[in-house]
Design a protein around this motif. Structure first.
Motif, mmCIF file in Angstrom:
data_model
loop_
_atom_site.group_PDB
_atom_site.id
_atom_site.type_symbol
_atom_site.label_atom_id
_atom_site.label_comp_id
_atom_site.label_asym_id
_atom_site.label_seq_id
_atom_site.Cartn_x
_atom_site.Cartn_y
_atom_site.Cartn_z
ATOM 1 N N SER A 107 0.857 -1.107 0.033
ATOM 2 C CA SER A 107 0.024 -0.052 -0.027
ATOM 3 C C SER A 107 1.088 1.239 0.060
ATOM 4 C CB SER A 107 -0.995 -0.118 1.232
ATOM 5 O OG SER A 107 0.012 -0.176 2.420
ATOM 6 N N ARG A 108 0.269 2.376 -0.072
ATOM 7 C CA ARG A 108 1.104 3.506 -0.329
ATOM 8 C C ARG A 108 1.712 4.051 0.920
ATOM 9 N NH1 ARG A 108 -4.065 7.430 -0.460
ATOM 10 N NH2 ARG A 108 -4.564 7.714 1.444
ATOM 11 N N TYR A 109 2.753 4.660 0.831
ATOM 12 C CA TYR A 109 3.600 5.725 1.827
ATOM 13 C C TYR A 109 2.848 7.039 1.963
ATOM 14 C CZ TYR A 109 7.618 2.527 1.130
ATOM 15 O OH TYR A 109 8.436 1.333 1.198
ATOM 16 N N THR A 110 2.037 7.050 3.337
ATOM 17 C CA THR A 110 1.406 8.349 3.458
ATOM 18 C C THR A 110 2.279 9.581 3.633
ATOM 19 O OG1 THR A 110 1.165 7.705 5.860
ATOM 20 C CG2 THR A 110 -0.714 7.135 4.176
ATOM 21 N N ASP A 111 1.834 10.564 3.635
ATOM 22 C CA ASP A 111 2.744 11.959 3.822
ATOM 23 C C ASP A 111 1.936 12.764 5.000
ATOM 24 O OD1 ASP A 111 4.746 13.660 2.068
ATOM 25 O OD2 ASP A 111 3.483 14.907 3.206
ATOM 26 N N LEU A 112 3.019 13.290 5.966
ATOM 27 C CA LEU A 112 2.541 14.126 7.038
ATOM 28 C C LEU A 112 1.553 15.002 6.711
ATOM 29 C CD1 LEU A 112 5.718 13.908 9.532
ATOM 30 C CD2 LEU A 112 3.453 12.835 9.640
ATOM 31 N N ASN A 113 1.947 15.869 5.569
ATOM 32 C CA ASN A 113 1.112 17.197 5.289
ATOM 33 C C ASN A 113 -0.404 16.678 4.884
ATOM 34 O OD1 ASN A 113 0.332 19.328 4.060
ATOM 35 N ND2 ASN A 113 1.668 19.367 2.173
ATOM 36 N N PRO A 114 -1.142 17.039 5.634
ATOM 37 C CA PRO A 114 -2.546 16.682 5.298
ATOM 38 C C PRO A 114 -3.047 16.968 4.159
ATOM 39 C CG PRO A 114 -2.353 18.658 6.959
ATOM 40 C CD PRO A 114 -0.716 18.099 6.730
ATOM 41 N N ALA A 115 -2.458 18.120 3.419
ATOM 42 C CA ALA A 115 -2.877 18.510 2.123
ATOM 43 C C ALA A 115 -2.527 17.670 1.054
ATOM 44 C CB ALA A 115 -2.506 19.895 1.954
ATOM 45 N N PHE A 116 -1.800 16.691 1.427
ATOM 46 C CA PHE A 116 -1.436 15.866 0.342
ATOM 47 C C PHE A 116 -2.461 14.869 -0.131
ATOM 48 C CE2 PHE A 116 1.598 12.762 -1.679
ATOM 49 C CZ PHE A 116 2.618 13.436 -1.967
ATOM 50 N N ALA A 117 -2.673 14.984 -1.406
ATOM 51 C CA ALA A 117 -3.807 14.200 -2.017
ATOM 52 C C ALA A 117 -3.884 13.108 -3.032
ATOM 53 C CB ALA A 117 -5.080 15.419 -2.592
ATOM 54 N N ASN A 118 -2.903 13.221 -3.926
ATOM 55 C CA ASN A 118 -2.757 12.353 -4.726
ATOM 56 C C ASN A 118 -1.131 11.515 -4.682
ATOM 57 O OD1 ASN A 118 -4.953 13.044 -6.143
ATOM 58 N ND2 ASN A 118 -3.981 14.700 -7.117
ATOM 59 N N TYR A 119 -1.562 10.043 -4.764
ATOM 60 C CA TYR A 119 -0.407 9.045 -4.340
ATOM 61 C C TYR A 119 0.108 8.413 -5.544
ATOM 62 C CZ TYR A 119 -0.641 10.258 0.600
ATOM 63 O OH TYR A 119 -0.632 10.816 1.999
ATOM 64 N N ASP A 120 -0.769 8.228 -6.575
ATOM 65 C CA ASP A 120 -0.428 7.338 -7.479
ATOM 66 C C ASP A 120 0.231 7.843 -8.906
ATOM 67 O OD1 ASP A 120 -1.034 4.711 -5.981
ATOM 68 O OD2 ASP A 120 -3.184 5.165 -6.584
ATOM 69 N N LEU A 121 0.933 9.017 -8.648
ATOM 70 C CA LEU A 121 1.594 9.695 -9.449
ATOM 71 C C LEU A 121 2.993 10.242 -9.346
ATOM 72 C CD1 LEU A 121 1.016 12.497 -8.138
ATOM 73 C CD2 LEU A 121 -1.067 12.617 -9.640
ATOM 74 N N TYR A 122 3.783 10.864 -10.229
ATOM 75 C CA TYR A 122 5.095 11.227 -9.975
ATOM 76 C C TYR A 122 5.012 12.249 -9.099
ATOM 77 C CZ TYR A 122 9.072 14.132 -10.491
ATOM 78 O OH TYR A 122 10.186 15.214 -10.459
ATOM 79 N N GLY A 123 6.136 12.166 -7.747
ATOM 80 C CA GLY A 123 6.128 12.948 -6.813
ATOM 81 C C GLY A 123 5.780 12.418 -5.663
ATOM 82 N N ALA A 124 4.970 11.399 -5.740
ATOM 83 C CA ALA A 124 4.374 10.436 -4.363
ATOM 84 C C ALA A 124 5.102 8.987 -4.269
ATOM 85 C CB ALA A 124 2.990 10.467 -4.280
ATOM 86 N N SER A 125 4.806 8.513 -3.095
ATOM 87 C CA SER A 125 5.308 7.180 -3.100
ATOM 88 C C SER A 125 4.198 6.489 -2.944
ATOM 89 C CB SER A 125 6.118 7.067 -1.499
ATOM 90 O OG SER A 125 7.315 7.458 -1.654
ATOM 91 N N SER A 126 3.748 5.635 -4.189
ATOM 92 C CA SER A 126 2.389 4.925 -4.354
ATOM 93 C C SER A 126 2.469 3.601 -3.858
ATOM 94 C CB SER A 126 2.175 4.939 -5.888
ATOM 95 O OG SER A 126 3.366 3.940 -6.491
ATOM 96 N N GLY A 127 1.313 3.251 -3.809
ATOM 97 C CA GLY A 127 1.207 1.666 -3.707
ATOM 98 C C GLY A 127 1.639 1.102 -5.099
ATOM 99 N N PHE A 128 1.518 -0.539 -4.920
ATOM 100 C CA PHE A 128 1.840 -1.148 -6.223
ATOM 101 C C PHE A 128 1.630 -2.584 -5.925
ATOM 102 C CE2 PHE A 128 5.883 -1.090 -3.900
ATOM 103 C CZ PHE A 128 6.118 -2.609 -3.681
ATOM 104 N N TRP A 129 1.111 -3.205 -7.115
ATOM 105 C CA TRP A 129 0.947 -4.654 -7.171
ATOM 106 C C TRP A 129 1.716 -5.259 -8.511
ATOM 107 C CZ3 TRP A 129 -1.205 -8.425 -4.063
ATOM 108 C CH2 TRP A 129 -1.371 -9.704 -4.513
ATOM 109 N N VAL A 130 2.888 -5.981 -8.252
ATOM 110 C CA VAL A 130 3.525 -6.459 -9.355
ATOM 111 C C VAL A 130 3.776 -7.935 -9.430
ATOM 112 C CG1 VAL A 130 4.641 -3.978 -9.839
ATOM 113 C CG2 VAL A 130 5.452 -5.740 -8.447
ATOM 114 N N ALA A 131 3.945 -8.522 -10.623
ATOM 115 C CA ALA A 131 4.216 -9.832 -10.550
ATOM 116 C C ALA A 131 5.490 -10.313 -11.478
ATOM 117 C CB ALA A 131 3.028 -10.617 -11.138
ATOM 118 N N ASP A 132 6.377 -11.139 -11.387
ATOM 119 C CA ASP A 132 7.732 -11.544 -11.959
ATOM 120 C C ASP A 132 7.519 -12.917 -12.501
ATOM 121 O OD1 ASP A 132 8.213 -8.853 -11.030
ATOM 122 O OD2 ASP A 132 8.987 -9.676 -9.194
#
Length: 762
Positions: A693-718
């Protein structure tokens, strides 16, 4: 306080060494030839820090498992370890940092440790992406096993073990062997205006031979790697008119949900990496072995940019020195500067010397001495002031980090001569030295400098004594108690900034004493079940760059160090049960970590300044379930999987009370699974999956995580398929991120990547 002397072990260490060596010689002389054959040191590669560890949570990666993975660099082997994430942004990324289940953020380099044959590879000069473990000093083909310990529950380890400690053990050759490996990778990457393919190739050779009591191990590796853009030139539109002759923008909503325009990618890294290593192991007797290691890693990197903007005639637009107002719509514009398209180069030489001694004077006593010296005789970074616009000439900066490095030594012993007790004790010393000089230059690709811009330097040193006792209270009960006492110093701190004379100063030397008690109670409740309860105090000392390395990045972002930082005071607890379930091994853990004076690096979104400070109190608590089994329901089918859950919060922050009650940047959920199947002696296949799951940010105004500039969640397979087409030769094909997931650790992670590999083993 008098200034500390240059690095050298204390008289206590020298006295202990003399006593131990004397005991060793006396014991061997008394035992004679017959007893020398009963217990051999050369056959036991497990470090004392692992064999004497009371840690409830442990994991292991074996050479057989590694052979089934898509591995380029050593850090790839940790991909499916419970509760861990390794931030590897592209093949050849030199900033691959471990993040463990209680580590905050994706780049907490000082909260975990990495050792190879007892030699420290963790880079404790700093605590950020710039200070990753020196993975390049080890090749995957050398590895016999990797042991992972969680938490600071061993008195043998410093507080940096609060996250995880990785012990890499390499093979000890008994006969002549040779391994040759050729690897190719291809990544298809598309984001914003980038739509490209990045190819990488690696050639690796390792081998060993034995002459009498001398074993010689050799390794050479060459990597030619290309990465995708790591960062992007972005900005919000302003009201007003601008030029309309330029097109090619992308647009999205930023992390604070602000509209932003994207007009270029930079940090496109092309690196040439070469590693060479030699290790000598000599058996003085069946009970005493010494080793000497020398490794050198060289990296030459060119970091370029691409512009998405095109002039009316179709040519590439690279901005202007002063910045040009470019229209993005009716009465809207963004300012595009040449500096947005950064161009830089770096050249580094890294050297590691290591010395080890392992001796067993008697059946009850084993002694281990490990010492290492890591240095950077060359560390040069160059950056053009006006990016790609100016080409290979013109003004810029040159930064020299020559001489930065560390030295450390551990002398430890384990004694089983007292009935019911196993005593482990020792002495540790380390010293870290940092130096950075940044100059202006009129010719950024030359060695010509004009004037000094900034300078930062300083040193830290830690001396530690520790003792640990594993007391067999009863046949089913063991109580392990430990005490670690550390004397920490920081000295010769200095910072200079030509543009801000008020910030330039020489800092006062500081020191302090810190004592860390540890306790673990283990109960063998059933032949198949072991229960453990652990409680430990630990201190994570400020790194030398956290204290002194104030700096300004190539993009103008300010990073403020703090010479008055306090050590992090950690209280960790864990309850764990481990037992046989379903033909495999199940571990269930409950863990908690409380910190006082947590060292936080936080960027102010308004000023663009990142400053370090101590946060009063933080808390992390969670649970982990891990299971592994071999030949599960089918001969040749091996499975492993884990689920990690963590909750965190800032309990008290007097300086920033608005953060209190907010979660730290720790994923709430992490999952990992890996399956390998050996269909025959020739064919094998594997499938792995990872979720976070995503890495949250201490800034309460932080809104979008699944894009450049944020630490997003992921689900990947190899996946990987291997075929042994000759007795000593095999070929493999594989794919990472099969679904081409777009995910981020501020920077974009790799998208779908293909692997092709040929190996020959003699």
């Amino acid at each position: 306080m008098p200034r500390p002397q240059p690095f050298r072990p204390s008289p206590l260490a020298a006295a202990l060494a003399l006593v131990f060596v004397s005991c060793s010689s006396a014991a061997q002389a008394a035992d004679g030839e017959q007893t020398l054959n009963t217990v051999t040191v050369s056959g036991g590669n497990t470090p004392l820090a692992v064999s004497a560890s009371p840690n409830a949570s442990q994991a292991q990666v074996t050479a057989a498992q590694i052979a089934q993975m898509n591995v380029v660099s050593t850090e790839d082997t940790l991909r499916y370890v419970p509760g861990l994430n390794v931030r590897q942004r592209y093949t050849g990324d030199r900033n691959a940092v471990i993040s463990a289940r209680t580590s905050v953020g994706s780049t907490p380099s000082a909260s975990s440790l990495v050792y190879a044959d007892g030699l420290l590879l963790a880079n404790l000069l700093g605590n950020s992406y710039s200070y990753p473990p020196r993975w390049n000093m080890i090749a995957a083909s050398e590895i016999e096993s990797m042991d992972v310990l969680y938490g600071p529950f061993s008195a043998l380890l410093p507080g940096n073990s609060a996250g995880a400690t990785v012990f890499i053990t390499t093979r000890r050759p008994e006969a002549t062997e040779l391994h040759v490996d050729a690897l190719r990778t291809q990544q298809k990457f598309a984001l914003y205006g980038t739509d490209s393919t990045y190819n990488t190739h690696q050639e690796q050779m390792s081998g060993a031979f034995r002459v009498g009591n001398l074993r010689v191990s050799l390794m050479a590796n060459h990597l030619n790697a290309y990465g995708q853009p790591m960062s992007y030139a972005t900005g919000a539109a302003s009201t007003g008119s601008g030029s309309t002759a330029v097109s090619g923008f992308s647009r999205d909503a930023g992390t604070l949900n602000e509209g932003r325009w994207v007009w270029g990618g930079y940090g496109i890294d092309h690196s040439i990496q070469n590693t060479a290593k030699i290790r000598l192991d000599y058996d003085f007797s069946a009970r005493t072995r010494a080793s000497l290691t020398y490794a050198e890693f060289r990296n030459d990197s060119d970091s370029s940019a691409e512009s998405y903007l095109r002039n009316a005639d179709g040519s590439t637009y690279w901005g202007t020195v002063a910045g040009q107002r470019i229209s993005t719509g009716t009465n809207q514009y963004v300012t595009v500067k040449a500096a947005d398209f950064g161009h830089s180069m770096s050249a580094t030489t890294n050297r590691l010397w290591g010395l080890g001694l392992n001796t067993q004077p008697s059946d009850e006593l084993r002694i281990e001495l490990v010492s290492s010296h890591y240095s950077t005789p060359q560390d040069t970074s160059r950056a053009a002031t006006n990016g790609m616009l100016q080409g290979d000439s013109g003004a810029g900066t040159i930064t020299y980090g020559d001489g930065t490095g560390w030295q450390n030594a551990d002398l430890r012993a384990i004694w089983r001569g007292l009935t019911g007790h196993t005593l482990t004790g020792g002495y540790h010393v380390d010293q870290y030295s940092y130096s950075s000089l940044k100059y202006d230059t009129s010719a950024w690709r030359s060695d010509t400098t004009t004037r000094l811009s900034t300078q930062a330097e300083g040193k830290t040193r830690t001396d530690a004594l520790y003792l640990q006792d594993a007391w067999k209270l009863a046949p089913a009960w063991t109580f392990t108690s430990g005490l670690r006492h550390e004397y920490w110093q920081t000295f010769e701190g200095y910072y200079y900034d030509r543009s801000l004379s008020s910030a330039s100063k020489r800092f006062d030397d500081r020191d302090g004493h810190y004592t860390s008690p540890k306790a673990t109670l283990a109960w063998q409740a059933h032949p198949d079940w072991l229960l453990k309860a652990s409680l430990a105090r630990a201190y994570r000392m400020p790194t030398v760059t956290e204290l002194y390395a104030t700096a300004t990045s190539a993009t103008g972002q300010k990073y403020i160090a703090d010479a008055d930082l306090k050590p992090e005071k950690i209280l960790a607890a864990e309850l764990a049960a481990e037992g046989a379930v379903g033909g495999g091994l199940l571990r269930v853990s409950l863990f908690q970590e409380n910190k006082q004076d947590y060292i936080l690096s936080q960027r102010n979104s308004i000023t663009g300044i990142t400053a370090l400070s101590n946060v009063d109190k933080t808390r992390v608590q969670g649970a982990e379930v891990a299971w592994s089994g071999n030949d599960v329901g089918l001969r040749g089918l091996d499975l492993q999987g884990s689920i990690t859950y963590a909750e965190s919060e800032v309990v008290k922050d007097a300086a920033r009370p608005e953060y209190e009650g907010r979660p730290l940047a720790i994923p709430r959920w992490r999952l990992a699974g890996f399956a390998s199947y050996r269909a025959s002696d020739a064919w094998s296949a594997s499938l792995g999956a990872r979720y976070s799951s995503r890495y949250t940010d201490l800034n309460p105004a932080f809104a979008n995580y699944d894009l450049y500039g944020a630490s997003s969640g992921f689900w990947v397979a190899d996946a990987r398929l291997s075929y042994r087409f000759a007795p000593k030769a095999s070929a493999s094909i594989g794919m990472n991120n099969i679904g081409a997931e777009k995910y981020y650790a501020y920077h974009p992670y790799p998208q779908r990547t293909l692997f092709a590999q040929v190996k020959w083993d003699y």
